[in-house]
Motif scaffolding. Structure first.
Motif, PDB file in Angstrom:
ATOM      1  N   PRO A 112       0.707  -1.226  -0.128  1.00 57.81           N
ATOM      2  CA  PRO A 112       0.008   0.148  -0.004  1.00 57.81           C
ATOM      3  C   PRO A 112       0.995   1.201  -0.011  1.00 57.81           C
ATOM      4  N   THR A 113       0.527   2.271  -0.615  1.00 62.16           N
ATOM      5  CA  THR A 113       1.457   3.175  -0.940  1.00 62.16           C
ATOM      6  C   THR A 113       0.397   4.634  -1.138  1.00 62.16           C
ATOM      7  N   ASN A 114       1.230   5.822  -0.817  1.00 64.88           N
ATOM      8  CA  ASN A 114       0.407   6.869  -1.047  1.00 64.88           C
ATOM      9  C   ASN A 114       0.433   7.615  -2.416  1.00 64.88           C
ATOM     10  N   SER A 115       1.441   7.044  -3.207  1.00 65.78           N
ATOM     11  CA  SER A 115       1.496   7.494  -4.667  1.00 65.78           C
ATOM     12  C   SER A 115       0.574   7.007  -5.536  1.00 65.78           C
ATOM     13  N   LEU A 116       0.247   8.151  -5.999  1.00 64.02           N
ATOM     14  CA  LEU A 116      -1.104   7.954  -7.337  1.00 64.02           C
ATOM     15  C   LEU A 116      -0.572   7.140  -8.224  1.00 64.02           C
ATOM     16  N   LEU A 117       0.622   7.066  -8.864  1.00 64.63           N
ATOM     17  CA  LEU A 117       0.907   6.547  -9.768  1.00 64.63           C
ATOM     18  C   LEU A 117       0.913   4.780  -9.514  1.00 64.63           C
ATOM     19  N   ARG A 118       1.868   4.530  -8.437  1.00 60.29           N
ATOM     20  CA  ARG A 118       1.801   3.176  -8.198  1.00 60.29           C
ATOM     21  C   ARG A 118       0.376   2.430  -7.698  1.00 60.29           C
ATOM     22  N   ASN A 119      -0.258   3.076  -7.037  1.00 58.88           N
ATOM     23  CA  ASN A 119      -1.544   2.762  -6.552  1.00 58.88           C
ATOM     24  C   ASN A 119      -2.335   2.654  -7.550  1.00 58.88           C
ATOM     25  N   GLY A 120      -2.526   3.614  -8.612  1.00 56.02           N
ATOM     26  CA  GLY A 120      -3.327   3.639  -9.582  1.00 56.02           C
ATOM     27  C   GLY A 120      -3.057   2.322 -10.565  1.00 56.02           C
ATOM     28  N   LEU A 121      -1.823   2.388 -11.080  1.00 49.41           N
ATOM     29  CA  LEU A 121      -1.089   1.322 -11.657  1.00 49.41           C
ATOM     30  C   LEU A 121      -1.740  -0.180 -11.130  1.00 49.41           C
TER      31      LEU A 121
ATOM     32  N   PRO B 213      -4.532 -12.289  -8.989  1.00 46.19           N
ATOM     33  CA  PRO B 213      -3.065 -12.563  -9.072  1.00 46.19           C
ATOM     34  C   PRO B 213      -2.211 -12.021 -10.352  1.00 46.19           C
ATOM     35  N   ALA B 214      -3.013 -11.997 -11.365  1.00 47.57           N
ATOM     36  CA  ALA B 214      -2.088 -11.853 -12.731  1.00 47.57           C
ATOM     37  C   ALA B 214      -1.999 -10.340 -12.791  1.00 47.57           C
ATOM     38  N   GLY B 215      -2.820  -9.568 -12.225  1.00 46.70           N
ATOM     39  CA  GLY B 215      -2.778  -8.107 -12.101  1.00 46.70           C
ATOM     40  C   GLY B 215      -1.321  -7.754 -11.057  1.00 46.70           C
ATOM     41  N   HIS B 216      -1.257  -8.535 -10.153  1.00 46.63           N
ATOM     42  CA  HIS B 216      -0.184  -8.373  -9.237  1.00 46.63           C
ATOM     43  C   HIS B 216       0.975  -8.820  -9.733  1.00 46.63           C
ATOM     44  N   VAL B 217       1.293  -9.707 -10.703  1.00 43.28           N
ATOM     45  CA  VAL B 217       2.544 -10.197 -11.363  1.00 43.28           C
ATOM     46  C   VAL B 217       2.748  -9.317 -12.311  1.00 43.28           C
ATOM     47  N   ALA B 218       1.803  -8.728 -13.072  1.00 43.69           N
ATOM     48  CA  ALA B 218       2.066  -7.864 -14.235  1.00 43.69           C
ATOM     49  C   ALA B 218       2.506  -6.466 -13.279  1.00 43.69           C
ATOM     50  N   TYR B 219       2.089  -6.165 -12.416  1.00 42.95           N
ATOM     51  CA  TYR B 219       2.470  -4.823 -11.688  1.00 42.95           C
ATOM     52  C   TYR B 219       4.034  -4.972 -11.223  1.00 42.95           C
TER      53      TYR B 219
END
Length: 84
Positions: free
Chosen positions: A34-43, A54-60
């Motif tokens: 969990p992060t406060n960064s809009l880019l990382r959280n939004g991505l 699970p696939a979204g986490h791997v792609a991230y």
């Protein structure tokens, strides 16, 4: 040119570290921190909704691993250029 070598080594270490840490997180199927960064959280949210949990986490994590590898590669190119 000493400063360029120091900066290139710094970016190589940071890029390789980010790449390795992200690749390890992708292998272990870790959820994004969990992060406060809009880019990382939004991505993370966009990838999770688009291709599933699970696939979204791997792609991230693979996205950040690729970005870190690109930074490390560019640093190696600078170091090779400085050695000539």
């Amino acid at each position: 040119m000493r400063e360029a070598k120091i900066a290139a080594w710094f970016f190589f270490v940071v890029g390789a570290g980010v790449s390795l840490a992200s690749a390890w997180a992708a292998v272990t199927l870790a959820s994004p921190s969990p992060t406060n960064s809009l880019l990382r959280n939004g991505l993370a949210q966009v990838l999770k909704t688009a291709i599933g949990e699970p696939a979204g986490h791997v792609a991230y994590h693979l996205f950040w691993a690729a970005l870190g590898a690109c930074v490390a590669y560019l640093a190696v190119r600078v170091l090779k250029d400085q050695s000539r």
